[in-house]
Design a protein around this motif. Structure first.
Motif, PDB file in Angstrom:
ATOM      1  N   GLU A   8       0.927  -1.049  -0.047  1.00 23.28           N
ATOM      2  CA  GLU A   8       0.191  -0.061   0.156  1.00 23.28           C
ATOM      3  C   GLU A   8       1.041   1.094   0.047  1.00 23.28           C
ATOM      4  N   ARG A  68       0.463  -2.925 -11.239  1.00 21.33           N
ATOM      5  CA  ARG A  68      -0.386  -1.752 -12.154  1.00 21.33           C
ATOM      6  C   ARG A  68      -1.495  -2.628 -12.950  1.00 21.33           C
ATOM      7  N   THR A  76       2.303   2.778  -3.180  1.00 18.10           N
ATOM      8  CA  THR A  76       1.298   3.472  -4.187  1.00 18.10           C
ATOM      9  C   THR A  76       1.227   4.855  -3.740  1.00 18.10           C
ATOM     10  N   VAL A 116       5.967   1.449  -7.968  1.00 13.47           N
ATOM     11  CA  VAL A 116       4.894   0.360  -8.186  1.00 13.47           C
ATOM     12  C   VAL A 116       5.439  -0.375  -9.473  1.00 13.47           C
ATOM     13  N   ALA A 159      -4.355  -3.414 -10.512  1.00 13.51           N
ATOM     14  CA  ALA A 159      -4.979  -2.194 -10.776  1.00 13.51           C
ATOM     15  C   ALA A 159      -5.997  -1.958 -11.828  1.00 13.51           C
TER      16      ALA A 159
END
Length: 266
Positions: free
Chosen positions: A32, A85, A35, A80, A88
């Motif tokens: 976390e 990615r 990001t 990241v 996400a």
């Protein structure tokens, strides 16, 4: 200097002892923190923001880098990774934008031009192109129809079609020479397609455009049929074949992410 990822990091637990928490919880907190705005982040920042000791933070980051969830510049900063990615993008409510985001991040990771092409009959059509970071530009463009036998994405598709369908495509289109390096012999191409299936990616070595070398991987539909692919394009006088093929793991991650997004929309 104050950390840009201080108390606002979702994974931070104020007042928690730095030695408590399971390995999974620590990994999630660090993921976390990666990001958070202002990245890439230094090891010390991530440790302070998550309450995880530096030694444990380093081990977790090393594992995240190895798995593709994080990237490092080799100088102590972490950001990241493409795999994160991809995850996400898969939960994006705007499927086309999720695909573009993946392609753009692939370009940032590699510096090379990125193409997404989809099959249209016996050819492929470029539907997305992200230019590389070099000042030189390739002649490819969105909307351009390209042959299967002379391009990296095309050969990646041909290699995974049922043999009778691949043969039908080549009979219908022939194997015309686009450049002096284009494969025009059916047996030579067949041998190359066997290699493509074995190693997972295809290479176009100035076979479609002089001075341009491409690395391509297929994208499949829900039935396992190749419907197109993603490629990286590099200029031969700037990037060797060996250097381009080192990007195969990143290209694979991007191709699988695009594939899942396309399947969701199908």
């Amino acid at each position: 200097m104050a950390s840009a990822i201080g108390s606002g990091v979702p994974g931070q637990r104020t007042g928690r002892s730095s030695t408590t928490g399971s390995a999974l919880e620590k990994t999630l907190r660090i993921t976390e923190a990666l990001t958070a705005f202002g990245g890439p982040h230094r090891l010390a920042e991530l440790s302070a923001a998550t309450g995880v000791p530096k030694s444990s933070t380093y081990r977790i980051l090393a594992s995240l880098v190895e798995q593709g969830y994080a990237v490092t510049d080799g100088d102590g900063s972490y950001g990241v990774g493409l795999r994160l990615r991809t995850l996400a993008a898969e939960v994006s409510t705007d499927r086309p934008e999720g695909i573009v985001e993946l392609l753009e991040f692939l370009q940032k990771c590699t510096g090379q031009a990125v193409h997404l092409a989809l099959r249209s009959g016996n050819a492929l059509t470029y539907v997305r192109k992200i230019e590389g970071t070099q000042s030189y530009r390739t002649s490819s463009r969105v909307g351009l129809r390209i042959p299967l036998h002379a391009t990296a994405i095309g050969k990646a598709v041909l290699a995974h079609l049922p043999p009778e369908e691949a043969e039908a495509v080549l009979r219908a289109t022939g194997m015309p020479a686009v450049t002096r390096r284009t494969r025009t012999d059916r047996e030579v191409l067949a041998e190359e397609l066997r290699t493509v299936r074995a190693r997972g990616h295809a290479v176009d070595d100035e076979e479609f455009e002089p001075s341009v070398r491409c690395l391509g991987m297929p994208v499949f539909d829900r039935q396992g049929v190749p419907v197109g692919g993603v490629s990286l394009s590099a200029l031969t006088f700037l990037t060797t074949r060996e250097e381009l093929e080192r990007f195969a793991p990143a290209l694979l991650q991007a191709a699988r992410g695009v594939e899942r997004l396309l399947q969701r929309g199908g």
